[in-house]
Motif scaffolding. Sequence first.
Motif, PDB file in Angstrom:
ATOM      1  N   ALA A 103       0.525  -0.993  -0.298  1.00 12.50           N
ATOM      2  CA  ALA A 103      -0.171  -0.074   0.079  1.00 12.50           C
ATOM      3  C   ALA A 103       0.873   1.359  -0.288  1.00 12.50           C
ATOM      4  O   ALA A 103       2.075   0.895   0.628  1.00 12.50           O
ATOM      5  CB  ALA A 103      -1.569   0.443   1.068  1.00 12.50           C
ATOM      6  N   GLU A 146       0.726   5.758   1.122  1.00  9.31           N
ATOM      7  CA  GLU A 146       0.084   6.948   0.970  1.00  9.31           C
ATOM      8  C   GLU A 146       0.716   8.050   0.561  1.00  9.31           C
ATOM      9  O   GLU A 146       1.821   8.047   0.679  1.00  9.31           O
ATOM     10  CB  GLU A 146      -0.211   6.646   2.284  1.00  9.31           C
ATOM     11  CG  GLU A 146      -1.032   8.035   2.932  1.00  9.31           C
ATOM     12  CD  GLU A 146      -0.634   8.243   4.360  1.00  9.31           C
ATOM     13  OE1 GLU A 146      -1.929   9.111   5.008  1.00  9.31           O
ATOM     14  OE2 GLU A 146      -0.101   7.523   5.279  1.00  9.31           O
ATOM     15  N   PRO A 176      -5.145  14.451  -0.516  1.00  6.99           N
ATOM     16  CA  PRO A 176      -3.765  13.264  -0.252  1.00  6.99           C
ATOM     17  C   PRO A 176      -5.420  12.157  -1.084  1.00  6.99           C
ATOM     18  O   PRO A 176      -5.948  12.252  -1.238  1.00  6.99           O
ATOM     19  CB  PRO A 176      -4.376  13.271   1.380  1.00  6.99           C
ATOM     20  CG  PRO A 176      -5.377  14.555   1.559  1.00  6.99           C
ATOM     21  CD  PRO A 176      -5.912  14.971   0.284  1.00  6.99           C
ATOM     22  N   GLY A 215      -4.269   7.351  -1.538  1.00  7.57           N
ATOM     23  CA  GLY A 215      -3.784   5.924  -1.378  1.00  7.57           C
ATOM     24  C   GLY A 215      -3.824   5.354  -2.430  1.00  7.57           C
ATOM     25  O   GLY A 215      -5.037   5.389  -2.968  1.00  7.57           O
ATOM     26  N   SER A 216      -3.366   3.793  -2.649  1.00  7.97           N
ATOM     27  CA  SER A 216      -3.175   3.256  -3.149  1.00  7.97           C
ATOM     28  C   SER A 216      -2.736   1.325  -2.747  1.00  7.97           C
ATOM     29  O   SER A 216      -2.026   1.634  -1.720  1.00  7.97           O
ATOM     30  CB  SER A 216      -2.273   3.042  -4.565  1.00  7.97           C
ATOM     31  OG  SER A 216      -2.872   3.944  -5.583  1.00  7.97           O
ATOM     32  N   THR A 248      -6.867   2.419  -5.980  1.00  8.49           N
ATOM     33  CA  THR A 248      -6.642   4.029  -5.461  1.00  8.49           C
ATOM     34  C   THR A 248      -7.586   4.534  -5.597  1.00  8.49           C
ATOM     35  O   THR A 248      -9.193   4.821  -6.451  1.00  8.49           O
ATOM     36  CB  THR A 248      -6.059   4.870  -7.118  1.00  8.49           C
ATOM     37  OG1 THR A 248      -4.808   3.921  -7.624  1.00  8.49           O
ATOM     38  CG2 THR A 248      -5.223   6.370  -6.857  1.00  8.49           C
ATOM     39  N   TYR A 270      -9.194   8.234  -3.526  1.00 12.70           N
ATOM     40  CA  TYR A 270      -8.992   9.594  -2.965  1.00 12.70           C
ATOM     41  C   TYR A 270     -10.450  10.333  -3.402  1.00 12.70           C
ATOM     42  O   TYR A 270     -11.714   9.698  -3.305  1.00 12.70           O
ATOM     43  CB  TYR A 270      -8.160  10.319  -4.314  1.00 12.70           C
ATOM     44  CG  TYR A 270      -8.931  10.451  -5.181  1.00 12.70           C
ATOM     45  CD1 TYR A 270      -9.613  11.654  -5.712  1.00 12.70           C
ATOM     46  CD2 TYR A 270      -8.517   9.679  -6.504  1.00 12.70           C
ATOM     47  CE1 TYR A 270     -10.635  11.550  -6.913  1.00 12.70           C
ATOM     48  CE2 TYR A 270      -8.949   9.757  -7.563  1.00 12.70           C
ATOM     49  CZ  TYR A 270      -9.776  10.722  -7.880  1.00 12.70           C
ATOM     50  OH  TYR A 270     -11.074  10.473  -9.307  1.00 12.70           O
TER      51      TYR A 270
END
Length: 131
Positions: free
Chosen positions: A74, A76, A101, A103-104, A118, A120
Motif C-alpha cells: 500500500a 499513502e 491526499p 492512497g493506493s 486507488t 481519493y
Amino acid sequence: MNDTIRTYFDAFNAGDVDGMLACLSDDVAHHVNEGQVRKGKEAFAAFCAHMNRCYRENLTDMVIFDAEGGTRAAAEFIVNGTYLETDEGLPEAKGQTYRLPAGSFFSLEGGKITRVVTYYNLADWIKQVSA
C-alpha cells in the motif's frame, strides 16, 4: 520497501507510462476511484492516456507499506496536480491546481502488480478546482 511499487511510482512521477506498464501483470485489475474495474494492460494504458490529457500530477510525501511475503503493498501520498482539460462530467478545466491526499493498494505476484486500487476524496478535488 517493495521495489516494484517504488519503480511504479517513480515511473508515474516521470510521466513514463511504459515504465508503469512494465510493473504490471498482463491481466492487471485496475480499480479506479469512482469508476469501473479495468482489466489488462491495454485498458490501463488507455486510462493513463486519458489522465495525461486532462491532468498533470506529481506525487509527494510517499510512504510505501509492505505486507510480509511480498504479495500485498500500500502507499499513502499527496497528489499535486493541475487540471488541464475538462474531464467529462466534472467542472470546467481552467488550469486549476489542487493538492489531495490519496492512497493506493496493490496485489503482487512474481514481482508484477496484479491489482491496483486507488482512492481519493472526489468531493475535496471538486471543491478545490471549483474555488
